[in-house]
Design a protein around this motif. Structure first.
Motif, PDB file in Angstrom:
ATOM      1  N   ARG A 112      21.369  -3.983   8.377  1.00 47.64           N
ATOM      2  CA  ARG A 112      20.394  -3.679   7.329  1.00 47.64           C
ATOM      3  C   ARG A 112      19.862  -2.254   7.467  1.00 47.64           C
ATOM      4  NH1 ARG A 112      17.149  -7.170  10.554  1.00 47.64           N
ATOM      5  NH2 ARG A 112      17.679  -8.967   9.278  1.00 47.64           N
ATOM      6  N   LEU A 113      19.630  -1.801   8.713  1.00 50.04           N
ATOM      7  CA  LEU A 113      19.099  -0.459   8.919  1.00 50.04           C
ATOM      8  C   LEU A 113      20.142   0.603   8.591  1.00 50.04           C
ATOM      9  CD1 LEU A 113      16.930   1.485   9.815  1.00 50.04           C
ATOM     10  CD2 LEU A 113      17.658   1.133  12.189  1.00 50.04           C
ATOM     11  N   VAL A 114      21.373   0.394   9.039  1.00 51.22           N
ATOM     12  CA  VAL A 114      22.433   1.360   8.762  1.00 51.22           C
ATOM     13  C   VAL A 114      22.666   1.477   7.265  1.00 51.22           C
ATOM     14  CG1 VAL A 114      24.901   1.840   9.018  1.00 51.22           C
ATOM     15  CG2 VAL A 114      23.569   1.091  10.989  1.00 51.22           C
ATOM     16  N   ARG A 115      22.726   0.340   6.570  1.00 53.62           N
ATOM     17  CA  ARG A 115      22.959   0.371   5.128  1.00 53.62           C
ATOM     18  C   ARG A 115      21.837   1.111   4.414  1.00 53.62           C
ATOM     19  NH1 ARG A 115      26.442  -2.365   1.501  1.00 53.62           N
ATOM     20  NH2 ARG A 115      26.030  -1.495  -0.550  1.00 53.62           N
ATOM     21  N   THR A 116      20.596   0.847   4.807  1.00 52.10           N
ATOM     22  CA  THR A 116      19.456   1.491   4.166  1.00 52.10           C
ATOM     23  C   THR A 116      19.488   3.004   4.387  1.00 52.10           C
ATOM     24  OG1 THR A 116      18.093  -0.496   4.403  1.00 52.10           O
ATOM     25  CG2 THR A 116      16.942   1.586   4.052  1.00 52.10           C
ATOM     26  N   LEU A 117      19.793   3.444   5.600  1.00 52.64           N
ATOM     27  CA  LEU A 117      19.861   4.874   5.890  1.00 52.64           C
ATOM     28  C   LEU A 117      20.959   5.555   5.078  1.00 52.64           C
ATOM     29  CD1 LEU A 117      19.351   4.857   9.771  1.00 52.64           C
ATOM     30  CD2 LEU A 117      17.700   5.553   8.020  1.00 52.64           C
ATOM     31  N   LEU A 118      22.108   4.888   4.929  1.00 53.70           N
ATOM     32  CA  LEU A 118      23.195   5.448   4.130  1.00 53.70           C
ATOM     33  C   LEU A 118      22.787   5.593   2.670  1.00 53.70           C
ATOM     34  CD1 LEU A 118      26.391   3.650   5.513  1.00 53.70           C
ATOM     35  CD2 LEU A 118      25.882   6.090   5.600  1.00 53.70           C
ATOM     36  N   GLU A 119      22.130   4.565   2.136  1.00 55.47           N
ATOM     37  CA  GLU A 119      21.737   4.609   0.730  1.00 55.47           C
ATOM     38  C   GLU A 119      20.746   5.743   0.474  1.00 55.47           C
ATOM     39  OE1 GLU A 119      23.432   2.942  -1.135  1.00 55.47           O
ATOM     40  OE2 GLU A 119      24.064   1.134  -0.110  1.00 55.47           O
ATOM     41  N   VAL A 120      19.814   5.934   1.380  1.00 59.73           N
ATOM     42  CA  VAL A 120      18.837   7.016   1.212  1.00 59.73           C
ATOM     43  C   VAL A 120      19.540   8.375   1.266  1.00 59.73           C
ATOM     44  CG1 VAL A 120      16.854   8.153   2.279  1.00 59.73           C
ATOM     45  CG2 VAL A 120      16.897   5.656   2.085  1.00 59.73           C
ATOM     46  N   ALA A 121      20.505   8.521   2.176  1.00 62.82           N
ATOM     47  CA  ALA A 121      21.204   9.800   2.329  1.00 62.82           C
ATOM     48  C   ALA A 121      21.983  10.165   1.071  1.00 62.82           C
ATOM     49  CB  ALA A 121      22.138   9.741   3.538  1.00 62.82           C
ATOM     50  N   VAL A 122      22.706   9.198   0.486  1.00 62.26           N
ATOM     51  CA  VAL A 122      23.517   9.532  -0.695  1.00 62.26           C
ATOM     52  C   VAL A 122      22.648   9.807  -1.914  1.00 62.26           C
ATOM     53  CG1 VAL A 122      25.546   8.298   0.147  1.00 62.26           C
ATOM     54  CG2 VAL A 122      23.918   7.105  -1.327  1.00 62.26           C
ATOM     55  N   VAL A 123      21.473   9.197  -1.973  1.00 57.36           N
ATOM     56  CA  VAL A 123      20.542   9.508  -3.058  1.00 57.36           C
ATOM     57  C   VAL A 123      20.137  10.977  -2.993  1.00 57.36           C
ATOM     58  CG1 VAL A 123      18.181   9.169  -3.862  1.00 57.36           C
ATOM     59  CG2 VAL A 123      19.637   7.207  -3.453  1.00 57.36           C
ATOM     60  N   TYR A 139      16.943  -0.828  -4.949  1.00 54.10           N
ATOM     61  CA  TYR A 139      18.278  -1.043  -4.386  1.00 54.10           C
ATOM     62  C   TYR A 139      18.351  -0.532  -2.950  1.00 54.10           C
ATOM     63  CZ  TYR A 139      23.413  -1.036  -4.192  1.00 54.10           C
ATOM     64  OH  TYR A 139      24.713  -1.252  -3.844  1.00 54.10           O
ATOM     65  N   ALA A 140      17.896   0.712  -2.725  1.00 53.08           N
ATOM     66  CA  ALA A 140      18.005   1.324  -1.400  1.00 53.08           C
ATOM     67  C   ALA A 140      17.260   0.531  -0.337  1.00 53.08           C
ATOM     68  CB  ALA A 140      17.494   2.761  -1.453  1.00 53.08           C
ATOM     69  N   LEU A 141      16.128  -0.050  -0.717  1.00 57.60           N
ATOM     70  CA  LEU A 141      15.306  -0.758   0.261  1.00 57.60           C
ATOM     71  C   LEU A 141      15.710  -2.211   0.453  1.00 57.60           C
ATOM     72  CD1 LEU A 141      11.757   0.636  -0.651  1.00 57.60           C
ATOM     73  CD2 LEU A 141      13.289   1.353   1.212  1.00 57.60           C
ATOM     74  N   THR A 142      16.439  -2.794  -0.499  1.00 57.07           N
ATOM     75  CA  THR A 142      16.745  -4.227  -0.409  1.00 57.07           C
ATOM     76  C   THR A 142      18.207  -4.560  -0.166  1.00 57.07           C
ATOM     77  OG1 THR A 142      17.025  -4.460  -2.815  1.00 57.07           O
ATOM     78  CG2 THR A 142      14.802  -4.792  -1.917  1.00 57.07           C
ATOM     79  N   ILE A 143      19.140  -3.624  -0.431  1.00 52.24           N
ATOM     80  CA  ILE A 143      20.549  -3.987  -0.337  1.00 52.24           C
ATOM     81  C   ILE A 143      20.963  -4.285   1.099  1.00 52.24           C
ATOM     82  CG2 ILE A 143      21.432  -1.644  -0.072  1.00 52.24           C
ATOM     83  CD1 ILE A 143      22.986  -4.570  -2.090  1.00 52.24           C
ATOM     84  N   GLY A 144      20.358  -3.614   2.073  1.00 47.98           N
ATOM     85  CA  GLY A 144      20.673  -3.926   3.469  1.00 47.98           C
ATOM     86  C   GLY A 144      20.295  -5.353   3.843  1.00 47.98           C
TER      87      GLY A 144
END
Length: 229
Positions: free
Chosen positions: A170-181, A198-203
């Motif tokens: 969950r943490l890795v996914r959230t960090l990736l989503e924030v970076a690509v934004v 999306y960025a906060l919940t998809i992980g």
């Protein structure tokens, strides 16, 4: 006398090569689950676009790209999928037929959804499309990763970084989503409330659905496999 199997079915994400993935059994379940998951993933992206209250983080990046390149959103998804695969090299992620299928099917499904679905005028309906898209994307991710036929390009980054860093999915996914934004915004992509949701919940959603969707396979060597914690 009861015989105990030497290698019980896997309940973790097995780190297998393409041939081993196909030899791991249960293809009658795994192949349809893979295709359904990928198609639903593309549909989920289309729902968020038509909701028009914020794109999925990777689509903020894709929308930024199409500001500079003559292509559709789905075509940008396909192109970026193959670019992201280059980042797998230092992570030593194992590709599979699902990896290539992901790179192609998600973009095609997203464009098809956009072709048949119009943007509703009511705000409540657009918010509903956004929320439905986020939840559907979490389920779709669990389906195609759980088929164990190779993670998609973007999720290979997630599971690869999870394995290398020890951080939770969950943490890795959230960090990736924030970076690509952030990269997408620099390219002129569109940010909205749905992007933040999306960025906060998809992980957490991926971590919720993945154990339910994970298919038991015959994978004897699980020493390097990422856990679902």
């Amino acid at each position: 006398m009861t015989t105990v199997a030497a290698h019980p079915p896997a309940r973790v994400l097995a780190d297998l090569g393409p041939v081993a993935q196909l030899r791991a059994g249960r293809l009658g379940r795994r192949l349809p689950q893979l295709v359904i998951g990928l198609v639903l993933y593309g549909v989920s992206l289309g729902l968020m676009v038509r909701g028009n209250v914020g794109l999925a983080p990777w689509d903020v990046l894709h929308s930024g790209l199409i500001e500079h390149l003559p292509m559709t959103l789905g075509q940008a998804v396909v192109v970026m999928s193959f670019v992201v695969l280059l980042l797998w090299i230092p992570l030593r992620e194992q590709p599979g037929i699902g990896t290539i299928a992901n790179a192609l099917l998600v973009g095609l499904s997203a464009d098809a959804t956009l072709w048949v679905l119009d943007e509703p005028s009511a705000l409540a309906a657009r918010i509903g499309l956004m929320v439905g898209g986020v939840v559907l994307c979490g389920l779709a991710t669990g389906l195609y990763i759980g088929a164990q036929l190779g993670r998609g390009p973007r999720d290979g980054l997630m599971t690869g970084l999870h394995r290398r860093t020890g951080l939770s999915l969950r943490l890795v996914r959230t960090l990736l989503e924030v970076a690509v934004v952030l990269v997408g915004l620099l390219l002129g992509g569109v940010l909205g409330a749905g992007t933040v949701v999306y960025a906060l919940t998809i992980g957490p959603l991926t971590q919720l659905f993945l154990p339910w969707c994970l298919v038991d396979i015959d994978a004897p060597d699980l020493g390097a496999a990422p856990t679902l914690d």
